[in-house]
Design a protein around this motif. Structure first.
Motif, short mmCIF file in Angstrom:
data_model
loop_
_atom_site.label_atom_id
_atom_site.label_comp_id
_atom_site.label_asym_id
_atom_site.label_seq_id
_atom_site.Cartn_x
_atom_site.Cartn_y
_atom_site.Cartn_z
N THR A 172 5.21 33.19 11.43
CA THR A 172 5.04 32.26 12.54
C THR A 172 5.19 30.85 12.00
OG1 THR A 172 2.63 32.21 12.25
CG2 THR A 172 3.51 33.76 13.87
N ARG A 173 5.50 29.92 12.90
CA ARG A 173 5.69 28.53 12.48
C ARG A 173 5.21 27.58 13.56
NH1 ARG A 173 11.60 25.76 11.40
NH2 ARG A 173 11.86 26.33 13.59
N VAL A 174 4.54 26.51 13.13
CA VAL A 174 4.25 25.36 13.98
C VAL A 174 4.81 24.15 13.26
CG1 VAL A 174 2.45 23.90 14.99
CG2 VAL A 174 2.18 26.39 15.00
N LYS A 175 5.78 23.50 13.88
CA LYS A 175 6.51 22.42 13.20
C LYS A 175 5.64 21.20 12.92
CE LYS A 175 11.18 23.46 14.90
NZ LYS A 175 12.33 22.91 15.68
N HIS A 176 4.68 20.90 13.81
CA HIS A 176 3.92 19.65 13.63
C HIS A 176 2.66 19.83 12.78
CE1 HIS A 176 2.23 21.23 17.54
NE2 HIS A 176 1.13 21.05 16.84
N GLY A 177 2.67 20.80 11.87
CA GLY A 177 1.59 20.88 10.90
C GLY A 177 1.63 19.69 9.97
N SER A 178 0.63 19.58 9.09
CA SER A 178 0.56 18.38 8.25
C SER A 178 0.04 18.69 6.85
CB SER A 178 -0.34 17.32 8.89
OG SER A 178 -1.65 17.83 9.08
N ASP A 179 0.46 17.87 5.91
CA ASP A 179 -0.10 17.83 4.56
C ASP A 179 -0.87 16.52 4.46
OD1 ASP A 179 -0.27 18.55 1.62
OD2 ASP A 179 0.77 16.62 1.49
N VAL A 180 -2.14 16.59 4.08
CA VAL A 180 -3.00 15.41 4.06
C VAL A 180 -3.46 15.13 2.63
CG1 VAL A 180 -5.03 14.28 5.04
CG2 VAL A 180 -3.83 16.05 6.36
N ASP A 181 -3.24 13.92 2.17
CA ASP A 181 -3.78 13.47 0.89
C ASP A 181 -5.14 12.85 1.19
OD1 ASP A 181 -4.47 12.25 -1.48
OD2 ASP A 181 -2.49 11.39 -1.87
N PHE A 182 -6.17 13.69 1.17
CA PHE A 182 -7.51 13.22 1.54
C PHE A 182 -8.04 12.18 0.57
CE2 PHE A 182 -7.44 17.32 3.83
CZ PHE A 182 -7.79 16.87 5.10
N GLY A 183 -7.57 12.22 -0.68
CA GLY A 183 -7.99 11.20 -1.63
C GLY A 183 -7.49 9.83 -1.22
N SER A 184 -6.21 9.74 -0.89
CA SER A 184 -5.64 8.46 -0.45
C SER A 184 -6.27 8.00 0.85
CB SER A 184 -4.12 8.61 -0.28
OG SER A 184 -3.55 7.41 0.18
N LEU A 185 -6.45 8.93 1.78
CA LEU A 185 -7.10 8.59 3.06
C LEU A 185 -8.47 7.98 2.82
CD1 LEU A 185 -7.43 8.83 6.20
CD2 LEU A 185 -8.33 11.14 5.77
N THR A 186 -9.27 8.61 1.99
CA THR A 186 -10.63 8.14 1.74
C THR A 186 -10.65 6.80 1.02
OG1 THR A 186 -11.43 10.42 1.67
CG2 THR A 186 -12.83 8.74 0.64
N ARG A 187 -9.81 6.67 0.01
CA ARG A 187 -9.77 5.39 -0.72
C ARG A 187 -9.39 4.24 0.21
NH1 ARG A 187 -7.97 9.01 -4.71
NH2 ARG A 187 -5.77 8.76 -4.12
N ASN A 188 -8.49 4.50 1.14
CA ASN A 188 -8.10 3.45 2.09
C ASN A 188 -9.21 3.14 3.09
OD1 ASN A 188 -5.23 2.38 1.77
ND2 ASN A 188 -4.87 4.57 1.55
N MET A 189 -9.96 4.16 3.50
CA MET A 189 -11.09 3.88 4.40
C MET A 189 -12.16 3.06 3.69
SD MET A 189 -11.68 7.14 6.96
CE MET A 189 -11.82 8.46 5.74
N VAL A 190 -12.47 3.42 2.45
CA VAL A 190 -13.48 2.66 1.70
C VAL A 190 -12.98 1.25 1.42
CG1 VAL A 190 -14.77 2.54 -0.47
CG2 VAL A 190 -14.51 4.74 0.70
N LYS A 191 -11.69 1.12 1.14
CA LYS A 191 -11.11 -0.21 0.92
C LYS A 191 -11.34 -1.09 2.15
CE LYS A 191 -6.68 -2.49 -0.10
NZ LYS A 191 -5.23 -2.26 -0.37
N HIS A 192 -11.15 -0.51 3.33
CA HIS A 192 -11.38 -1.28 4.55
C HIS A 192 -12.86 -1.59 4.74
CE1 HIS A 192 -10.73 -2.77 8.62
NE2 HIS A 192 -11.76 -2.02 8.99
N LEU A 193 -13.73 -0.61 4.48
CA LEU A 193 -15.16 -0.85 4.62
C LEU A 193 -15.63 -2.00 3.73
CD1 LEU A 193 -16.51 2.83 4.76
CD2 LEU A 193 -16.69 1.12 6.59
N LYS A 194 -15.03 -2.12 2.55
CA LYS A 194 -15.44 -3.16 1.62
C LYS A 194 -15.10 -4.57 2.11
CE LYS A 194 -14.55 -2.43 -2.77
NZ LYS A 194 -13.76 -2.00 -3.98
N THR A 195 -14.26 -4.67 3.14
CA THR A 195 -13.96 -5.99 3.70
C THR A 195 -15.08 -6.49 4.61
OG1 THR A 195 -12.78 -5.09 5.66
CG2 THR A 195 -11.50 -5.47 3.64
#
Length: 504
Positions: A172-195
Motif C-alpha cells: 500500500t502507499r500514501v504519497k503524502h507521508g513524511s520524514d521528520v528530522d525531530f532533532g532539527s525541529l526541536t533545535r529550531n523551536m528552542v532557538k525561537h524560545l530563546k528570543t
C-alpha cells in the motif's frame, strides 16, 4: 550559583518539552519558562535524528497499529487515533512556519511516501483487508493498494529488483507521508524560545531531586556540570518531565500518588545505514513490513529514506537489543534503581509474562553483521554487506503498569501521568512518541492548566495554533480535508516529486 523562580519548568530538552514551551509561550507570553537539559545541547537523546525512525507516524504504513482480529478482520481504531493526533502536530508546525517561528519546512520535514510491503499469501490477504478497512475512512482515503509487480517496481525499485517472481507480494502507499528530522525541529523551536526574554535554557544541569511544598510550589535541586548560567535551586508552580527514559526516575522522586505502580522496561535499537548516492537515489519512501513473531512493536522492520541535517541516507531496522540503561547516555544501574516497593510486584509480573520478549531482545544483541544484512535482504535482495554500516539508535523505556488484578502489564505506547492538583506532569513510553507531540501536550494543558484552557482567550488561541482543536478529525471529513489541504501545502508535503529525488 543562583536560585531561579519560574512559572513553568521543562525538564529535558527534547521535542515534547519544546512543543509544550512553544504552546505556552503563544498562549501567554508573560509566563516565565525555564528548560533544564542535562547534556550540553538540546535534542541529543531520543529526539536526535539518528536516534529515531524519523517517521511522521500517521498509521499509513505501520502494520502493528492495525492488528488482525481472531475472526480475520482488521482493527483500525488505533490507526485512526494516531493519524488524527499526527494531524494536530502538522497543524501546529504549519502555524509556526506561517508565524516565522520555524524556518523553511525543508529544514525539518520532507515529503516521503509511506508504504507497507508484505509477501506470502496470508500476509497479502491481510494487507488487502487492511486497505479495504482503512481506505473506506476519510483519514486514509488516499491510500493505494497493489499486488502487481510492475506497479510495485515503480513504487519501490530496490525492493523489487531480483525478487522471486513466484512469490505473492503486495503493498500500500500514501504519497503524502513524511520524514521528520525531530532533532532539527526541536533545535529550531528552542532557538525561537530563546528570543523571548522570559525563557531561560540551562544546559549541563541534572535534576537531583524535587519536592512539593505545603503551598503547592515545587522546590527543585540541580547539579550543575558547568556553564555560565549555573543554577542550584529552582522554585516553580508547574513541572513537566519530558526527559525521555529519564522521566520515570524523576516521576518517582516527585512522590506524587499517581506515580505509584509504574515501572520501565528499557529497549535499545540499532540501524543499518547506507550513504552510497547510487543506492540512496533509487529509494524514495518509508517501507514497513511485519514484525517477526515475538518482536516488540519498535522492531517492525522498515527501509527508510532519511534526511538528517540536510543529508539523505537509507536506514534499515531497527534491530532491538536489551540494556539496563534508561537513556543512551545513562547508567547501567537505571533499571535496578527504578525498582521500588510500589512497583516491584507489577515489574515482576510483567517480566514473568514477557520472558520470550526478553529472550528475543538478548538474541538480537548477539546478531552478527551478516545476520542483520540477511534480514535486510528480505526487503532489498541485492543488498551488499559492505554498503551498510551499523548505527546505534536511541534508548526507549516501555511502560510497565499495575493492573486492577494486582499484576503488571507491559505496554507499547505513550502516556501522560499527571498529579491530581495539576502541578506536575510526565510523559512515559515510546512510539508513536514525537509524532504526536502536539496532541500529547494538549492533553497536558487540559489536565494541568484546566481553568485557563477553559477561558475564551486560550480557547481562541488554541484554535489558531491547531484549527481542529476541540473537534474530531475522525468524525468530521470536511474539517479533515480543510486542515490537510493547508498543512500539506504549507509544509510542502503535497509535492509530486519527493525532495530526496531532487537532492539525489
Amino acid at each position: 550559583m543562583s536560585d531561579i523562580k519560574t512559572d513553568v519548568l521543562l525538564v529535558g530538552g527534547g521535542v515534547m518539552s519544546a512543543t509544550l514551551g512553544m504552546m505556552l509561550k503563544n498562549l501567554d507570553p508573560s509566563l516565565h519558562i525555564t528548560m533544564v537539559e542535562r547534556l550540553d545541547h538540546v535534542a541529543h537523546e531520543s529526539t536526535d535524528g539518528w536516534n529515531n525512525a524519523g517517521t511522521g507516524h500517521a498509521g499509513y504504513c505501520e502494520l502493528n497499529y492495525t492488528p488482525e482480529t481472531p475472526d480475520g478482520d482488521v482493527e483500525i481504531q488505533r490507526a485512526l487515533g494516531i493519524n488524527a493526533a499526527f494531524e494536530s502536530s502538522l497543524q501546529l508546525w504549519t502555524y509556526l512556519v506561517e508565524q516565522g517561528a520555524l524556518p523553511s519546512p525543508r529544514e525539518f520535514i520532507n515529503a516521503t511516501p509511506h508504504q507497507s510491503f508484505v509477501w506470502g499469501e496470508k500476509d497479502v490477504a491481510f494487507l488487502r483487508k487492511r486497505h479495504e478497512r482503512l481506505s473506506a475512512h476519510h483519514l486514509f482515503e488516499s491510500m493505494e493498494f497493489s499486488d502487481d509487480p510492475r506497479v510495485l517496481q515503480d513504487w519501490m525499485p530496490l525492493i523489487l529488483d531480483n525478487r522471486d517472481p513466484s512469490q505473492p507480494i503486495a503493498a500500500t502507499r500514501v504519497k503524502h507521508g513524511s520524514d521528520v528530522d525531530f532533532g532539527s525541529l526541536t533545535r529550531n523551536m528552542v532557538k525561537h524560545l530563546k528570543t523571548h526574554e522570559n525563557f531561560k535554557l540551562l544546559l549541563n544541569h541534572h535534576v537531583k531531586n524535587l519536592k512539593q511544598t505545603r503551598d503547592g510550589e515545587w522546590k527543585v535541586n540541580l547539579r550543575n556540570d558547568g556553564g555560565p548560567d549555573a543554577a542550584s535551586h529552582i522554585t516553580t508552580k508547574f513541572i513537566f518531565l519530558g526527559a525521555g527514559g529519564g522521566a520515570l526516575p524523576l516521576l518517582q522522586k516527585s512522590g506524587i500518588e499517581e506515580s505509584k505502580g509504574y515501572g520501565g522496561f528499557p529497549v535499545s535499537g540499532q540501524w543499518l545505514v547506507c550513504r552510497k548516492p547510487e543506492i540512496v537515489k533509487r529509494h524514495h519512501s518509508k517501507v514497513y513490513g511485519k514484525a517477526p513473531i515475538g518482536a516488540p512493536p519498535m522492531s517492525v522492520p522498515h527501509l527508510d529514506t532519511r534526511i538528517i541535517n540536510g543529508e539523505p541516507a537509507l536506514l534499515f531496522g531497527p534491530f532491538a537489543g536489551f540494556t539496563t540503561k534508561f537513556l543512551k547516555e545513562g547508567s547501567y544501574f537505571d533499571l535496578f534503581s527504578s525498582v521500588k516497593s510500589s512497583n516491584f510486584k507489577p515489574i515482576m509480573a510483567a517480566g514473568l509474562s514477557n520472558i520470550d520478549l526478553t529472550r528475543y531482545l538478548i538474541s538480537e544483541v548477539f546478531q552478527s553483521h551478516a545476520d542483520r544484512v540477511k534480514a535486510l535482504q528480505n526487503f532489498f535482495p541485492d543488498a551488499q554487506a559492505d554498503d551498510w554500516n551499523l548505527q546505534y539508535a536511541g534508548q526507549r523505556v516501555q511502560i510497565i503498569k499495575a493492573t486492577p488484578q494486582g499484576g503488571g502489564k507491559l505496554e507499547f505506547g505513550t502516556e501522560i501521568v499527571a498529579a491530581k492538583d495539576g502541578t506536575l506532569a510526565a510523559l512515559l513510553g515510546a512510539s508513536p512518541g514525537a509524532s504526536t507531540a502536539a496532541h500529547a501536550m494538549i492533553d497536558v494543558l487540559e489536565r494541568c492548566f484546566k481553568d485557563r484552557m477553559a477561558s475564551d482567550e486560550w480557547q481562541a488561541k488554541m484554535r489558531e495554533m491547531v484549527p481542529s482543536y476541540g473537534q474530531s478529525l475522525i468524525d468530521d471529513a470536511e474539517l479533515l480535508r480543510s486542515v490537510r489541504r493547508r498543512t500539506l501545502s504549507t509544509l510542502e508535503l503535497d509535492a509530486s516529486e519527493p525532495e530526496t529525488r531532487k537532492q539525489a
